[in-house]
Design a protein around this motif. Structure first.
Motif, PDB file in Angstrom:
ATOM      1  N   GLY A   6       0.849  -1.200   0.000  1.00 46.42           N
ATOM      2  CA  GLY A   6       0.000   0.000   0.000  1.00 46.42           C
ATOM      3  C   GLY A   6       0.871   1.229   0.000  1.00 46.42           C
ATOM      4  O   GLY A   6       2.088   1.151   0.198  1.00 46.42           O
ATOM      5  N   THR A  19       0.284   5.412   4.133  1.00 45.99           N
ATOM      6  CA  THR A  19      -0.770   4.745   4.908  1.00 45.99           C
ATOM      7  C   THR A  19      -0.176   3.810   5.968  1.00 45.99           C
ATOM      8  O   THR A  19      -0.914   3.175   6.715  1.00 45.99           O
ATOM      9  CB  THR A  19      -1.727   3.949   3.990  1.00 45.99           C
ATOM     10  N   TYR A  20       1.143   3.715   6.022  1.00 46.03           N
ATOM     11  CA  TYR A  20       1.787   2.877   7.033  1.00 46.03           C
ATOM     12  C   TYR A  20       1.496   3.462   8.426  1.00 46.03           C
ATOM     13  O   TYR A  20       1.684   4.659   8.665  1.00 46.03           O
ATOM     14  CB  TYR A  20       3.301   2.820   6.778  1.00 46.03           C
ATOM     15  N   GLU A  21       1.004   2.601   9.332  1.00 54.88           N
ATOM     16  CA  GLU A  21       0.578   3.110  10.647  1.00 54.88           C
ATOM     17  C   GLU A  21       1.601   2.834  11.735  1.00 54.88           C
ATOM     18  O   GLU A  21       2.143   1.736  11.840  1.00 54.88           O
ATOM     19  CB  GLU A  21      -0.737   2.438  11.051  1.00 54.88           C
ATOM     20  N   SER A  25      -1.181   6.986  10.917  1.00 56.44           N
ATOM     21  CA  SER A  25      -0.412   6.725   9.697  1.00 56.44           C
ATOM     22  C   SER A  25       0.506   7.914   9.423  1.00 56.44           C
ATOM     23  O   SER A  25       0.330   8.999   9.992  1.00 56.44           O
ATOM     24  CB  SER A  25      -1.360   6.528   8.513  1.00 56.44           C
ATOM     25  N   PHE A  27       0.528   9.673   6.807  1.00 56.98           N
ATOM     26  CA  PHE A  27      -0.303  10.767   6.267  1.00 56.98           C
ATOM     27  C   PHE A  27      -0.979  11.547   7.401  1.00 56.98           C
ATOM     28  O   PHE A  27      -1.047  12.765   7.385  1.00 56.98           O
ATOM     29  CB  PHE A  27      -1.393  10.208   5.340  1.00 56.98           C
ATOM     30  N   GLU A  28      -1.495  10.816   8.395  1.00 55.68           N
ATOM     31  CA  GLU A  28      -2.226  11.500   9.465  1.00 55.68           C
ATOM     32  C   GLU A  28      -1.278  12.373  10.297  1.00 55.68           C
ATOM     33  O   GLU A  28      -1.652  13.453  10.756  1.00 55.68           O
ATOM     34  CB  GLU A  28      -2.934  10.477  10.372  1.00 55.68           C
ATOM     35  N   ASN A  61       0.095   4.366  -6.812  1.00 48.00           N
ATOM     36  CA  ASN A  61      -0.576   4.491  -5.492  1.00 48.00           C
ATOM     37  C   ASN A  61      -1.667   5.560  -5.437  1.00 48.00           C
ATOM     38  O   ASN A  61      -2.228   5.809  -4.375  1.00 48.00           O
ATOM     39  CB  ASN A  61       0.466   4.726  -4.387  1.00 48.00           C
ATOM     40  N   THR A  69      -4.369   5.983  -2.391  1.00 45.28           N
ATOM     41  CA  THR A  69      -4.164   7.153  -1.526  1.00 45.28           C
ATOM     42  C   THR A  69      -5.462   7.945  -1.398  1.00 45.28           C
ATOM     43  O   THR A  69      -5.895   8.303  -0.296  1.00 45.28           O
ATOM     44  CB  THR A  69      -3.049   8.064  -2.120  1.00 45.28           C
ATOM     45  N   TYR A  75      -7.936   6.075   0.691  1.00 41.57           N
ATOM     46  CA  TYR A  75      -7.529   6.074   2.104  1.00 41.57           C
ATOM     47  C   TYR A  75      -7.979   7.378   2.785  1.00 41.57           C
ATOM     48  O   TYR A  75      -8.556   7.375   3.863  1.00 41.57           O
ATOM     49  CB  TYR A  75      -6.010   5.916   2.183  1.00 41.57           C
ATOM     50  N   HIS A  77     -11.048   7.874   5.627  1.00 41.00           N
ATOM     51  CA  HIS A  77     -10.728   8.448   6.947  1.00 41.00           C
ATOM     52  C   HIS A  77     -11.217   9.885   7.059  1.00 41.00           C
ATOM     53  O   HIS A  77     -10.730  10.659   7.878  1.00 41.00           O
ATOM     54  CB  HIS A  77      -9.213   8.373   7.207  1.00 41.00           C
TER      55      HIS A  77
END
Ligand code: UTP
Length: 419
Positions: free
Chosen positions: A114, A118-120, A129, A131-132, A159, A163, A166, A170
């Motif tokens: 992914g 988006t890796y948490e 993640s 991004f967050e 991606n 993306t 995702y 969210h």
């Protein structure tokens, strides 16, 4: 379709790439169309030219290398910091800054399934993640200055959809969704060690995004310079996706740049280990540049000025601000390509998807920092690595999730999951 097939066969024969049609007869009509259309649009001349040139080792002329002067944040007085921050604050309050997050990379070293963003990361009471984490940083700035920073996120063909979905699923992490713009960057085929293009699926040639330096042209092709112009953007901040301490909208950095009338600015961190595999800032032929780690000798890395300060230890941390005019100028420049060696799955001779154990393909990439050589003056600000640099590159090397989260915990007091 028959004439189309004959044309494509001719093209492939010219470049000895006939294997791309190995599974053609087993494909559906739709798949056949996809493959033929894709091959027709490949710039074989460009890709083989890049590949052939990249085999010739480049010689560094060390007599033309000189240090790129920098300013250390630690040496600024409180008064100076206040002064610059006020200038930056005013520009932020006037909605002059746009944020560009470059998230089009493949993230092959991390190998996460992914988009890398988006890796948490697992904290004691929640997960966040990459991004967050960036989104939180931007929201804090927005609240502080009562603004909404326009946020442009560069994705890749690979991606982009994932993306966007995702973010949608969210609810854009509470960010105003109309202020987020996703845009796809360009891509180029990969080449394996035999010098051939590879298949990602029996009906698809494997392409990959062509480096973060492609950001300028991609902004232009996606009409985002016009968008920025309409918004009266004067400054653009560029950053990567994987540094969880990145300050995307730093008033100090912005204020220093505005006050000094710089067109481009970069942050650096001090390279502790002389032979660590990190590129450093320098001047080549008196132009702003980067010295690749393969070209750094111990002698160069250990050299100091008359005050005992190291001359070539300012490591690139992918944090830059450019004036809007400078960004427009960069869109007209053909940046050089660099060759990277990366791990990519491929369809083998039996038509099976094969995941190699290690890097197996050459990828050609533009680097954003090559653009800086086109500007006379450049601000280089050395910041503290414990405050601003915690990238996540792989699970094993020095830039792994654990080391990044240690720094994050120390700085913000947010406990990690396993403690
Ligand atoms: P890296 O050089 O770390 O590459 O990118 P990567 O693709 O993320 O990871 P590896 O090397 O395959 O393991 C630094 C930043 O530049 C972005 C990345 O998304 C990351 O934020 N980047 C890189 C792009 O936006 N596009 C690219 O083509 C390459």
């Amino acid at each position: 379709m028959e004439t189309e097939l004959a044309n494509v066969k001719n093209i492939l024969a010219l470049y000895h790439q006939e294997h791309l049609l190995n599974f053609y007869n087993e494909l559906t009509d739709d798949e056949k169309n996809i493959l033929l259309n894709q091959i027709k649009h490949i710039n074989f001349d460009l890709i083989f030219d890049l590949y052939n040139k990249s085999k010739i080792p480049s010689e560094v002329d060390y007599s033309n290398i000189s240090p790129l002067p920098h300013i250390e944040k630690n040496n600024l007085s409180e008064k100076e910091i206040d002064f610059y921050c006020n200038i930056g604050k005013e520009a932020l309050e006037n909605n002059e800054l746009a944020i560009v997050t470059m998230a089009g990379g493949q993230g092959t070293r991390l190998g996460y399934k992914g988009p890398k963003g988006t890796y948490e990361l697992k904290f004691a009471f929640f997960k966040k993640s990459l991004f967050e984490i960036i989104c939180d940083d931007l929201k804090k700035t927005n609240e502080k200055y009562n603004i909404t920073l326009p946020w442009y996120i560069m994705t890749s063909v690979e991606n982009d959809l994932a993306t966007r979905e995702y973010f949608k699923s969210h609810k854009y992490f509470g960010y105003d969704k109309n202020s987020i713009t996703f845009f796809k960057q360009e891509q180029l085929p990969l080449i394996n060690i035999e010098g051939d293009l590879i298949l990602q699926e029996p009906y698809l040639v494997k392409n990959a995004s062509c480096g973060n330096g492609n950001v300028f042209k991609s902004l232009k092709y996606n009409n985002l310079l016009d968008d920025m112009k309409t918004k009266n953007i004067k400054w653009v901040s560029f950053g990567g996706i994987d540094n969880i301490l990145l300050k995307n909208a730093d008033p100090l950095f912005l204020g220093m740049m505005i006050h000094g009338k710089y067109e481009v600015a970069s942050k650096s961190i001090f390279k502790e280990q002389p032979m660590e595999k990190t590129a450093v800032y320098c001047k080549k032929n008196n132009r702003n540049s980067i010295l690749d780690y393969d070209d750094i000798t111990l002698e160069l890395s250990e050299s100091k000025d008359e005050n005992g300060s190291y001359l070539y230890r300012e490591a690139n941390m992918l944090s830059h601000i450019m004036s809007f005019d400078a960004v427009c100028k960069c869109c007209t420049i053909d940046l050089p390509f660099h060759r990277a060696f990366k791990k990519n799955a491929f369809v083998n001779e039996e038509g099976m998807k094969q995941v190699p154990d290690g890097p197996n393909t050459f990828k050609f990439e533009n680097f954003i920092f090559d653009a800086f050589s086109y500007f006379d003056n450049m601000l280089l600000l050395r910041v503290n690595s414990n405050e601003e640099f915690a990238p996540i590159k792989s699970f094993t090397g020095i830039y792994n999730p654990d080391t990044a989260m240690d720094k994050y915990e120390k700085l913000f007091g947010i406990l990690r999951h396993d403690l």
